[in-house]
Design a protein around this motif. Sequence first.
Motif, short mmCIF file in Angstrom:
data_model
loop_
_atom_site.label_atom_id
_atom_site.label_comp_id
_atom_site.label_asym_id
_atom_site.label_seq_id
_atom_site.Cartn_x
_atom_site.Cartn_y
_atom_site.Cartn_z
N ILE A 60 1.05 3.31 -4.92
CA ILE A 60 -0.32 2.19 -4.57
C ILE A 60 0.45 1.45 -4.02
O ILE A 60 1.19 0.80 -3.46
N SER A 61 -0.81 0.86 -3.19
CA SER A 61 -0.64 0.17 -2.29
C SER A 61 -1.06 -1.48 -2.55
O SER A 61 -0.38 -2.12 -1.56
N GLY A 62 -1.71 -1.52 -2.73
CA GLY A 62 -2.25 -3.05 -2.96
C GLY A 62 -3.58 -3.69 -2.52
O GLY A 62 -3.71 -4.71 -2.42
N ASP A 63 -3.89 -2.35 -1.59
CA ASP A 63 -4.55 -2.57 -0.81
C ASP A 63 -5.97 -3.19 -1.22
O ASP A 63 -7.13 -3.62 -1.17
N ASN A 64 -6.70 -2.84 -2.76
CA ASN A 64 -7.68 -2.60 -3.35
C ASN A 64 -7.21 -4.52 -4.71
O ASN A 64 -6.56 -3.72 -4.84
N GLU A 65 -8.47 -4.77 -4.57
CA GLU A 65 -8.23 -6.20 -5.75
C GLU A 65 -7.85 -5.70 -6.31
O GLU A 65 -6.97 -6.31 -7.64
N ASN A 66 -7.91 -4.53 -7.64
CA ASN A 66 -7.77 -4.43 -8.30
C ASN A 66 -6.78 -4.04 -8.84
O ASN A 66 -5.23 -4.83 -9.74
N GLU A 67 -5.94 -3.08 -8.33
CA GLU A 67 -4.20 -2.60 -7.91
C GLU A 67 -3.51 -3.87 -7.25
O GLU A 67 -2.78 -4.39 -8.43
N ARG A 68 -3.83 -4.54 -6.08
CA ARG A 68 -3.07 -6.11 -6.01
C ARG A 68 -3.08 -7.32 -7.43
O ARG A 68 -1.95 -7.67 -7.43
N GLU A 69 -3.70 -7.21 -8.40
CA GLU A 69 -3.57 -8.20 -8.99
C GLU A 69 -2.96 -7.69 -10.23
O GLU A 69 -2.33 -8.09 -10.48
N LEU A 70 -3.10 -6.35 -10.55
CA LEU A 70 -2.15 -5.72 -11.58
C LEU A 70 -0.46 -6.02 -10.97
O LEU A 70 0.34 -6.47 -11.89
N THR A 129 8.71 -5.48 -2.35
CA THR A 129 7.47 -5.83 -3.23
C THR A 129 6.73 -6.72 -2.56
O THR A 129 5.51 -5.85 -2.49
N ALA A 130 6.58 -8.08 -2.53
CA ALA A 130 6.09 -9.28 -2.02
C ALA A 130 5.94 -8.66 -0.49
O ALA A 130 4.69 -9.03 -0.40
N ALA A 131 6.77 -8.29 -0.12
CA ALA A 131 6.53 -7.45 1.85
C ALA A 131 5.78 -6.17 1.01
O ALA A 131 4.89 -6.13 2.61
N ALA A 132 5.74 -5.76 0.50
CA ALA A 132 4.42 -4.28 0.90
C ALA A 132 3.26 -5.12 0.15
O ALA A 132 1.99 -4.82 0.46
N LEU A 133 3.22 -6.16 -0.22
CA LEU A 133 2.06 -7.08 -0.23
C LEU A 133 1.34 -8.07 0.65
O LEU A 133 -0.30 -8.48 1.16
N GLY A 134 2.07 -8.20 1.92
CA GLY A 134 2.09 -8.93 2.63
C GLY A 134 2.73 -10.34 2.19
O GLY A 134 2.04 -11.00 3.14
N TRP A 193 5.31 3.15 5.50
CA TRP A 193 4.83 4.31 3.85
C TRP A 193 3.53 4.50 3.93
O TRP A 193 2.34 3.24 5.02
N GLY A 194 3.29 4.89 3.39
CA GLY A 194 1.95 5.98 3.27
C GLY A 194 1.61 6.74 5.00
O GLY A 194 2.55 7.45 5.64
N ASP A 195 0.54 6.52 5.94
CA ASP A 195 -0.17 7.00 6.56
C ASP A 195 0.12 5.89 7.84
O ASP A 195 -0.45 6.38 8.58
N THR A 196 1.14 4.03 7.42
CA THR A 196 0.46 3.80 8.93
C THR A 196 1.47 2.75 9.38
O THR A 196 2.39 2.26 7.90
N ILE A 197 2.09 2.52 10.47
CA ILE A 197 3.31 1.76 10.85
C ILE A 197 2.26 0.47 10.60
O ILE A 197 1.07 0.17 11.15
#
Length: 753
Positions: free
Chosen positions: A521-531, A557-562, A609-613
Amino acid sequence: MFFLIQNHIDWPSFLARHDMTWSVKPISWDEGAFIGNGMIGAMVYSEEHRDKRNVLRFVLGRTDVTARKPGGGYPPRVPVGELHLELVGWLYQPLSIRVDLWNAELCAEITTTVGTVKVRAFVHSVDMTLAVELETSEEEAGAQMQWYAFSEVDGVLKNADGKNLNQYIPQAEVTRHTLEDMTVGLQQFSPQGGCTTIWKEERNAKEPNRRILYLTIANGSEESVQEQACAVIRKAASQSWETWVESHRSWWHDYYQQSFVSIPDTMLEGFYWIQMYKLASATRADGMIIDNQGPWLAPTPWAGVWFNMNVQMSYSPVYTSNRLHIGESLVRAFRENFDHLPGNLPEAYRADSSGLPRSCSYDLINPVGTEIGNLTWICHNLWRQYRYSMDAKLLEELLYPLLKRSVQYYLHLLEEGDDGKLHLPPTVSPEYGSFLQMTVPDTHYDLALLQWGCETLLQSSEILGLQEEEAAIRSRWSETLERLVPLPVDETGFMIGRDQPLEFGHRHFSHLMALFPLHLISGDNENERELIVRTLRHWFSMEGDLRGFTFTSAASTAAALGEGEEAHSYLKSFMHLIKPNTMYKEAGPVMESPLAAAEAIQDMLLQSWGDTIRVFPAIPSEWAEAVFHDLRTEGAFLVSAVRSAGATSWIRIKSLAGQPCRIQTGMIGDIGISGGEAAQLRQLANGVCELGLEQGQEVILYAKIDNVTSAPGAEQLANNEQWKIEPVPADSHLCGYFGSRKPWRLYGLPIKS
């Protein structure tokens, strides 16, 4: 290309600002000066007891020396002895010790109560030889270098190190004899195993106060081992000293320049570079797995190899740092011991499955109990080795068959529940409730690893062109993904497992694996990020069992969320938990946490990770300047970037494998491109670009502002100006921070650096 990056790094000067330094003598493993070459190492420190104040200890280690226990079980590592510099006078204050990172050498100037001694020591980067060079004043001419087997070390010194009653120490018969002009020290362990130490001291009549000792350690005590060890010493001592020293230094100079990182947090920058030094001191491509201690064994309950976190985290910084050759030691271990892994499982599963225990020796043999996900997690490290190198041979010959067998064990254990979903039986979520021997059904740890494993196998079989050949098992993997029970969640966030919330302090991140390190999971959408944020907050609300690796994993983990500010806070907190020499210790010394912190620093600078640098994805506001050069990403890209005045100035991307390139630049507005005439740039939303790069091709991206570049662009390049890589200015008070304990340097006191 005409815009080649201009390298303004004065490497000797840059690394010198982060040398470990001591002005007070170190008196324990926690603050010792360490040297090593990936197999042989020494931790150097002294003693406060009046009977031993004249001793500078070189506590020796060789990683592969193990001994069989009479009661069975896997063979643990065992101590191999010490080299003592026994001075005429007491070691006195002040003294100066420095670990010269650039040259990987220990240099000391010691004042004793009667005279002075200069010491230079290193473990040769290629030859299995520790060298100690001494220059003494007349008063210290009687100083001696003496070797002691572990059983012979004075109790005063052993008392200083402490004793761990959980550690196995074999009975050893110790003998000495001379062979040619060398001394041989043999330790024969009971009931099995042994160790050979050989040394030779050379003096020159023209320099009576200067001498050099050459010492090697070999695993085993047989005559053939002794002969090989003698050949090592003979080879080293036969060469010109200056030439031999230069060959040692040359390896390290090449190693450091494989990538570059500089940040405005001088303490963290120094910590990062000491971890790069530690990595190559702990293992090499042809070395052993990085275990809990590396070549610096000390009293410990963990004299083996641990796979429920330790090994995985220890290797975590090798990939982005462009030091994949260090990761080859992990690859090699699993190539060589592939056939041992089925035997770790019950016989009914061995035909098509393999497993990895929580702990074992270097042969990877030990039964797997109820903690079953460790091999799949190791496969994630091997997957990173593949993705960062795009080595198809690694994928085909090792990773795919190993991951297939690892996932197959999970498939054997799956059961259909009343809800029609596939469930896992009770297993261990690493480190949670260990004192209760707790097992939980549908653990987050195992469900996340199983999901990642099935997805990666499907992807890998396509890469290898095995869709038809593997059609049946591919169908099983797809069905598993469709029917697998979702990760358990409650009002606090991700749970440990079904019906098991996080109820007390938990040092491990086993309930957050889906985000880090697996990035399911990436946290890119609001629900994922909140979780994810909810889980993180609940986790850290319980202070009962926060350890070093708790903070490093939280930082990543925090870095993955930006969240750069939060990641930085976790890392700064972690700095209070490490030892003065950047080592880490709980009930015994452990390697993984400081090395994982180095990965967290990388995660703030570059992610793929994923498909993006993602370039500078999690930078705290106080890091207005930052620079990195030749960091590596998935897809085998080398990336360089400079951040100036709080914004990304430019990014260089070089393709090593011709893979698709999608990059989040963080730049605002139009993005320019220089070089690579055939390269296609397609600018998407949110600073994301797609680039078409052929193998070996490189380009530079830069931000355009009203048709004026914010960094050197095509106009400047036409005038032969170049893109520059140079260090961020350092805070002089924080240079040389590590080594001895110096907390006062954090507060700007007027200390002469």
